[in-house]
Design an enzyme around this catalytic site. Structure first.
Site, mmCIF file in Angstrom:
data_model
loop_
_atom_site.group_PDB
_atom_site.id
_atom_site.type_symbol
_atom_site.label_atom_id
_atom_site.label_comp_id
_atom_site.label_asym_id
_atom_site.label_seq_id
_atom_site.Cartn_x
_atom_site.Cartn_y
_atom_site.Cartn_z
ATOM 1 C CB SER A 114 43.018 44.029 36.712
ATOM 2 O OG SER A 114 43.500 44.337 35.432
ATOM 3 C CG HIS A 118 41.493 46.028 40.871
ATOM 4 N ND1 HIS A 118 40.463 45.158 40.644
ATOM 5 C CD2 HIS A 118 41.873 46.467 39.643
ATOM 6 C CE1 HIS A 118 40.244 45.059 39.352
ATOM 7 N NE2 HIS A 118 41.082 45.853 38.725
ATOM 8 C CD GLU A 145 38.358 43.582 43.579
ATOM 9 O OE1 GLU A 145 37.645 42.584 43.748
ATOM 10 O OE2 GLU A 145 39.073 43.740 42.563
ATOM 11 C CG ASN A 180 38.375 41.923 37.045
ATOM 12 O OD1 ASN A 180 37.346 42.498 36.690
ATOM 13 N ND2 ASN A 180 39.557 42.508 36.992
#
Ligand code: 3HC
Length: 299
Positions: free
Chosen positions: A123, A144, A156, A194
């Site tokens: 991440s 992800h 992702e 994020n």
């Protein structure tokens, strides 16, 4: 791979919370998985974690008991990295250290069939940096996942500078094969989720740090006022404050925007070992629990 969208075996490197969750979700879709971790003790924890998650899924009526047994039988736990050879896709989910990840990428790239995908669940580390350790950067990308992996539906797909269009399509086919929705994102720190989530969590931490409101009121505000399943400080503890610190740091390093800068309190908590739910203390205190009970917390 025989056919473009058929996955006959997947390899997962790292049997922590994320790796175990990825293995469980993949095996649940009928795909055999080889799950690697160098230490026997960690493999045992992974088995317990997956057993506990499956029991929970059965108890919640999400899975038949027979299906749970079949799913478990599709997972091979191993301390031999080479056992992942023959996989159509290998997903790495180990510690967020570019050197450690890079060496694993270099080793796997040495023997994995060139058409097989090599993905990282990172991440915070640029995929291009991991790809630079390999001779086949075109098959390297980010996948992800979100915690708890067996429950969260999103992946992702992170497209790096040298990732081929074919690799992206096959990664999307893999996401679909395991029942997840794929979204595509550039290889930029934070990706989509994020980059949006972290400033919100950082704002909640600052609010708490400044004594603006109690931790309970901040969390209740977002749970009842915005229908979030968890309040932001509970979510920080759930993700892991060490993991969150690394993400903040990487976002701030990349964009130099104040909204990503880790608040002073977060740094103090991390160095003091208050890593959230997994360590028993974060913004809240937690009774000691077995790893298996904390289903899906990010390692
Ligand atoms: N397998 C399959 N389904 C399961 C399961 C399992 N092992 N365990 C639980 N479920 C299902 C339940 O059946 C339930 O489904 P339903 O709503 O259809 O009945 C649902 O998951 C919720 O489970 P529970 O009711 O048992 O648990 P809670 O209501 O306490 O929810 C939670 C727990 C899912 C963790 C919820 O609080 C939540 O969604 N929290 C937010 C999680 C989140 O935001 N994650 C993202 C973190 S960011 C990230 O990971 C990125 C990284 O880079 C930091």
């Amino acid at each position: 791979m025989q056919q473009e969208d058929v996955f006959t075996q997947a390899g997962v490197v790292g049997a922590g919370f994320m790796g175990s969750g990825i293995a469980e979700s993949t095996a649940r879709a009928g795909i055999p998985v080889v799950l690697y971790e160098p230490e026997e003790a960690s493999l045992k924890r992974s088995r317990d974690r997956i057993d506990s998650s499956l029991e929970r899924a059965v108890a919640r009526g999400k899975l038949e008991a027979g299906e749970a047994d079949a799913l478990r039988a599709r997972i091979t736990w191993t301390t031999d990295l080479k056992a992942l050879d023959g996989s159509d896709i290998v997903i790495e989910a180990i510690v967020e250290d570019p050197q450690v990840k890079g060496k694993v990428f270099r080793e796997i790239d040495g023997w994995l069939a060139p058409e097989a995908l090599l993905a990282s669940n990172t991440s915070s580390i640029p995929i291009a940096q991991l790809a630079s350790w390999t001779r086949h950067p075109e098959r390297v990308l980010g996948l992800h996942f979100f915690s708890p992996v067996p429950v969260m539906k999103l992946i992702e797909v992170v497209v790096a500078l040298d990732t081929s269009a074919d690799a992206v399509l096959r990664a999307q086919a893999f996401a679909a094969a395991i029942g997840k929705t794929a979204i595509r994102t550039k290889d930029r720190s934070g990706f989509i989720v994020n980059m949006l989530l972290v400033p919100y969590l950082v704002a909640a931490m600052r609010m708490y740090e400044e004594g603006f409101a109690s931790r309970e009121d901040i969390d209740t505000g977002m749970k009842l006022g915005a229908a979030h399943p968890m309040g932001p400080l509970t979510l920080c503890d759930f993700i892991g404050l060490d993991v969150l610190y690394a993400i903040c740091d990487s976002l701030y390093e990349e964009f130099k925007r104040p909204e990503y800068a880790p608040p002073p309190l977060l740094k103090r908590m991390v160095v003091s070992g208050h890593h959230g739910r997994k360590s028993g203390r974060g913004f809240y205190e937690y009774a000691p629990v077995s790893a298996a009970e904390v289903v899906g917390v990010v390692a």
